[in-house]
Design an enzyme around this catalytic site. Structure first.
Site, PDB file in Angstrom:
ATOM      1  N   HIS A 190      -8.208  10.557  83.713  1.00 42.02           N
ATOM      2  CA  HIS A 190      -9.168  11.308  82.893  1.00 42.02           C
ATOM      3  C   HIS A 190     -10.030  10.352  82.066  1.00 42.02           C
ATOM      4  CE1 HIS A 190     -10.368  14.830  80.328  1.00 42.02           C
ATOM      5  NE2 HIS A 190     -10.543  13.858  79.444  1.00 42.02           N
ATOM      6  N   GLU A 191      -9.405   9.411  81.362  1.00 38.69           N
ATOM      7  CA  GLU A 191     -10.168   8.495  80.519  1.00 38.69           C
ATOM      8  C   GLU A 191     -11.024   7.548  81.353  1.00 38.69           C
ATOM      9  OE1 GLU A 191     -10.457   9.186  77.557  1.00 38.69           O
ATOM     10  OE2 GLU A 191      -8.734  10.510  77.311  1.00 38.69           O
ATOM     11  N   HIS A 194     -14.237   9.297  82.152  1.00 35.40           N
ATOM     12  CA  HIS A 194     -15.259   9.144  81.108  1.00 35.40           C
ATOM     13  C   HIS A 194     -15.960   7.803  81.241  1.00 35.40           C
ATOM     14  CE1 HIS A 194     -14.461  12.805  79.043  1.00 35.40           C
ATOM     15  NE2 HIS A 194     -13.287  12.467  78.573  1.00 35.40           N
ATOM     16  N   HIS A 200     -16.777  16.135  80.008  1.00 33.72           N
ATOM     17  CA  HIS A 200     -15.806  17.196  80.256  1.00 33.72           C
ATOM     18  C   HIS A 200     -16.443  18.320  81.058  1.00 33.72           C
ATOM     19  CE1 HIS A 200     -13.546  15.628  76.548  1.00 33.72           C
ATOM     20  NE2 HIS A 200     -12.861  15.292  77.631  1.00 33.72           N
ATOM     21  N   TYR A 249     -10.398  20.736  80.267  1.00 32.70           N
ATOM     22  CA  TYR A 249      -9.326  20.930  79.304  1.00 32.70           C
ATOM     23  C   TYR A 249      -8.664  22.286  79.507  1.00 32.70           C
ATOM     24  CZ  TYR A 249      -9.871  16.765  76.397  1.00 32.70           C
ATOM     25  OH  TYR A 249      -9.868  15.486  75.922  1.00 32.70           O
TER      26      TYR A 249
END
Length: 466
Positions: A190-191, A194, A200, A249
């Site tokens: 996930h990071e 980014h 998101h 999320y």
């Protein structure tokens, strides 16, 4: 899991009954931890990894190097955040979507991403999780995460306050911060998403066609975390909205009453969002499109949602979230975004209580006297349930923002009104409030009255269930 077995066998203890029992216990414990982590949504894991109540504020860093932290784990400079707010305001004023700029963050030239890992920080098991995340991105896309060799631009896996990353390439050595609770493969993926330029999923410009943000379940000072990005700031490259994305999320992100904050308009996906074990098919497809992975391939059309990958092979989705991609054969799986449906809403009730499971711990550490977050969300642990209603700033950096002129800025109006009312002069700090929630003798604007009422009326909270 296998680390314990390998170590025991290496040390020659595999024939010892006591050693083997210990191995069984350790393996069972490891399995329990992995199962426990998979049962939680991405935002729930990040919530537990936040080791400081101050991390909920908009501002982070020092006054000489101010940083903004939004949506729990996205870092950016104050200048970049201001430009983003301007774009949002321009689109709101125009009433129409602006021309796309085909940007999702700043991309890495040729898809090459040098990286380094902070020494002495991660255990061998945690390093394995990072290595597996890197391997997934390198295998499924034309991105090439490789060890840094003096390059000025790189990502650095390091310890930090919770989990966080910048969006896209910054031009410097940029951190991918992984506190202890973040050091599992899907959070690392996930990071890294980014860092290569992904925002998101629930902030996409078309998100309102697929999810409803339940603002009645979100404290007003935290609404800045749910902004819909204007089309001038994002580009989906034709990839449909993805409920299964590792960048999506969960249903109760930033909820303080246990109720849903992100409602899927297709109810089949309400318990799917935020639970991806890794890259989804559409995550892979978006990265391949974003970095033009098939740029050197002969022109060809793939069936359904299929796309041409870096090896000039058509790839299609599967029904297996742990193995979401396959060579195109037969009929590909259909779209996972269905027509919207409506559901009923619920409202929170009103009783004083802690709104975060770590309130008692933070109170013991002395945050009650320094953190506005504690004053709002940890009233019980901070013994504030019977305190007089007064006008307070909720943000940690209100003075800093006021000095920069943000109290009167259209671009920051919502945040400053909800979080910095005292500093901006919307009310007088420390002044008792009347029954209507406004300072006695103060004729506040109606929009601020609603914010003050929300901030100062005790709220019944049932924190997330494990």
């Amino acid at each position: 899991m296998c680390i314990y077995k390998e170590r025991i066998e290496t040390e020659g203890g595999s024939q010892n009954p006591i050693t083997m029992k210990l191995l069984a216990v350790l393996v069972a414990l490891s399995l329990s931890i992995e199962t426990y982590a998979m049962e939680k949504t991405i935002d729930e894991i990040m919530e537990e990894a936040n080791n400081d109540s101050m991390s909920y504020d908009l501002m982070s860093g020092s006054s000489s190097n101010p940083m903004v932290r939004i949506e729990r784990d996205i870092m950016m400079t104050l200048e970049d955040y201001t430009e983003r707010q301007k774009a949002i305001m321009e689109e709101e004023k125009s009433g129409k979507r602006m021309k796309r700029k085909a940007t999702i963050g700043r991309r890495w030239p040729s898809g090459r991403v040098p990286y380094e890992i902070e020494p002495g920080t991660f255990s061998s098991a945690e390093r394995t999780q990072i290595d597996q995340a890197i391997a997934d991105w390198n295998r499924e896309t034309c991105l090439n995460f490789q060890p840094r060799n003096g390059e000025p631009s790189a990502v650095r896996f390091q310890n930090g306050q919770g989990c966080s990353s910048f969006v896209g390439r910054t031009g410097n050595v940029q951190p991918i911060s992984l506190a202890r609770g973040c050091r599992i493969k899907r959070i690392v993926i996930h990071e890294m998403g980014h860092a290569i330029g992904f925002n998101h999923e629930q902030s996409r410009d078309d998100r309102d066609r697929f999810v409803r943000i339940r603002t009645e379940n979100i404290p007003q000072p935290l609404l800045f975390n749910f902004q819909r990005l204007p089309s001038s700031q994002v580009n989906s490259f034709g990839v449909p909205y993805d409920y299964r994305s590792v960048m999506h999320y969960g249903a109760r992100d930033f909820s303080t009453n246990g109720q849903i904050t992100v409602e899927t308009l297709d109810t089949n996906f309400q318990n799917i969002i935020g639970r991806s074990p890794g890259l989804s098919f559409r995550d892979i497809r978006l990265a391949n499109a974003m970095y033009n992975c098939a740029g050197n391939c002969p022109q060809q059309t793939c069936e359904g949602e299929g796309f041409v990958d870096k090896n000039c092979q058509c790839k299609c989705p599967t029904n297996d979230p742990n193995n979401p991609i396959q060579n195109c054969q037969g009929t590909p799986v259909g779209s996972s975004t269905s027509a919207p449906v409506t559901t009923t809403t619920t409202s929170p009730s009103g009783e004083c209580s802690d709104m975060n499971q770590f309130c008692a711990i933070w109170a013991q550490r002395g945050f009650c006297s320094t953190s506005r977050y504690m004053m709002m969300y940890c009233k019980e642990s901070c013994n504030l349930c019977s305190a007089a209603k007064i006008c307070e700033d909720m943000g940690q950096s209100c003075s800093f923002l006021q000095q920069r002129g943000f109290c009167g800025s259209d671009f920051f109006r919502d945040y400053m009104a909800s979080n910095c009312g005292a500093t901006c002069g919307f009310c007088r700090a420390g002044e008792p409030l009347g029954a209507d929630g406004n300072p006695i003798g103060n004729n506040s604007a109606p929009s601020l009255r609603a914010a003050a009422m929300f901030l100062l009326v005790p709220v019944l909270v049932v924190w997330r269930l494990f």
